[in-house]
Design a protein around this motif. Structure first.
Motif, PDB file in Angstrom:
ATOM      1  N   LYS A   1      -2.887  -9.529   2.506  1.00  0.00           N
ATOM      2  CA  LYS A   1      -3.772  -8.730   1.655  1.00  0.00           C
ATOM      3  C   LYS A   1      -5.144  -8.569   2.333  1.00  0.00           C
ATOM      4  CE  LYS A   1      -4.549  -8.825  -3.332  1.00  0.00           C
ATOM      5  NZ  LYS A   1      -4.318  -9.799  -4.429  1.00  0.00           N
ATOM      6  N   SER A   2      -5.642  -9.674   2.892  1.00  0.00           N
ATOM      7  CA  SER A   2      -6.968  -9.628   3.527  1.00  0.00           C
ATOM      8  C   SER A   2      -6.923  -8.966   4.897  1.00  0.00           C
ATOM      9  CB  SER A   2      -7.519 -11.038   3.735  1.00  0.00           C
ATOM     10  OG  SER A   2      -7.268 -11.833   2.637  1.00  0.00           O
ATOM     11  N   ARG A   3      -5.737  -8.974   5.523  1.00  0.00           N
ATOM     12  CA  ARG A   3      -5.617  -8.433   6.883  1.00  0.00           C
ATOM     13  C   ARG A   3      -4.482  -7.395   6.898  1.00  0.00           C
ATOM     14  NH1 ARG A   3      -5.245 -13.033  11.329  1.00  0.00           N
ATOM     15  NH2 ARG A   3      -6.060 -11.315  12.576  1.00  0.00           N
ATOM     16  N   PRO A   4      -4.745  -6.202   6.321  1.00  0.00           N
ATOM     17  CA  PRO A   4      -3.666  -5.206   6.232  1.00  0.00           C
ATOM     18  C   PRO A   4      -3.093  -4.895   7.617  1.00  0.00           C
ATOM     19  CG  PRO A   4      -5.666  -4.450   5.095  1.00  0.00           C
ATOM     20  CD  PRO A   4      -6.027  -5.716   5.818  1.00  0.00           C
ATOM     21  N   GLY A   5      -1.776  -4.874   7.716  1.00  0.00           N
ATOM     22  CA  GLY A   5      -1.135  -4.564   9.006  1.00  0.00           C
ATOM     23  C   GLY A   5      -0.940  -5.770   9.900  1.00  0.00           C
ATOM     24  N   HIS A   6      -1.563  -6.899   9.544  1.00  0.00           N
ATOM     25  CA  HIS A   6      -1.484  -8.079  10.414  1.00  0.00           C
ATOM     26  C   HIS A   6      -0.034  -8.545  10.588  1.00  0.00           C
ATOM     27  CE1 HIS A   6      -2.190 -11.984  12.169  1.00  0.00           C
ATOM     28  NE2 HIS A   6      -1.670 -12.586  11.127  1.00  0.00           N
TER      29      HIS A   6
END
Ligand code: AMP
Length: 284
Positions: free
Chosen positions: A121-126
């Motif tokens: 959620k905090s790092r979209p695409g991670h």
């Protein structure tokens, strides 16, 4: 130790071993190696005939405002540590070798649901970047087994899910978190901390432990988490998330769940630190 950036060299060496009926363990990393990584190599050696390590700072798993350019790259020291630990084959590709068409044209893998929350959620695409690079590396190395740290608990779960969902014939093994004497989980990103921050960083593990103790003593998890978040703020952290989850599914914990994990992410100075501890509600 053979070090190469060339995919066909990796394949040829692995095929030579496989033809003799020997087993291969694989440890993917982003380099700047510490004792946590070396423990993975040591555990790999115990379990297989040959150990292959990769060092690749994967651009696909970094957000546009994240630390891709500043991520520590220390290949000479890393090579020495890996050779001393008994690594036989080190894969050090460039982004051009891994993503020759560029990231926009790259086929990707996305694990649904568990990839979308917490760090996702905090790092979209991670986690799309993580799943895609691990799948690519698995196809290049074709190991019998691969070892990952439980420090990156959500990542480990995503990789296990991907391997199961895509029927990859690879055993995924999770290894316990290696910590500093202070309790701080070792991480390449700890290098971003000042000496004072590093001292305060140990509060993250203490906060996690305080919630575990509260849950095992039948106290309100919510209240314990509120206190833990306060402790973190007092130590200079900006918490991102701090949660009690089911350690099997990573869903929100219910009162019936026994296998649990306290999982957290928090910013301290220039670093975003993550940590987790899994435990039983009813001590075994
Ligand atoms: P990284 O280089 O950060 O991508 O990490 C490579 C592998 O090392 C991943 O499987 C991590 O989970 C694992 N790892 C990183 N830190 C630790 C640690 N402190 N203890 C155990 N494993 C770790």
């Amino acid at each position: 130790m053979i070090t190469t950036a060339v995919i066909s060299t990796i394949r040829e060496q692995v095929n030579t071993w496989r033809a003799k009926g020997e087993t291969i363990a694989f440890v993917p990393t982003m380099g700047n190696l510490h004792q946590g990584h070396i423990t993975l190599v040591n555990e790999a050696k115990k379990r297989a005939d040959h150990v292959v390590v990769s060092i690749f700072v994967n651009p696909m798993q970094f957000g546009p405002k994240e630390d891709l350019d500043g991520y520590p790259r220390t290949l000479a020291q890393d090579s020495e540590k890996l050779a001393n630990a008994g690594t036989e084959l080190l894969f050090t590709p460039t982004p051009e070798i891994i993503y020759p068409k560029g990231l926009a044209q790259q086929t990707f893998i996305e694990v649904p649901d568990i990839g979308d929350e917490l760090c996702g959620k905090s790092r979209p695409g991670h986690f799309r970047g993580v799943a895609t690079i691990v799948a690519k590396l698995f196809n290049i190395v074709q190991p019998d087994m691969a070892l990952f740290g439980r420090k990156d608990f959500q990542q480990l779960m995503i990789i296990k899910t991907m391997v199961e969902d895509l029927s990859m014939p690879i055993e995924v093994i999770g290894i316990e978190t290696i910590r500093e004497a202070s309790g701080l989980a070792m991480s390449s990103r700890n290098g971003y901390l000042t000496a004072d921050e590093k001292h305060n960083a140990a509060a993250l593990k203490r906060a996690i432990d305080s919630v575990i103790s509260a849950v095992q003593h039948k106290k309100s998890p919510q209240h314990a988490i509120e206190l833990a978040v306060q402790q973190l703020k007092a130590a200079g952290f900006t918490p991102d998330y701090f949660e009690l989850r089911n350690a099997d599914t990573l869903r929100q914990a219910t009162a019936e769940d026994n296998q649990l994990v306290v999982i957290a992410a928090a910013y301290l100075g220039k670093a975003r630190l993550i940590d987790n501890v899994s435990f039983y509600r009813h001590a075994q």
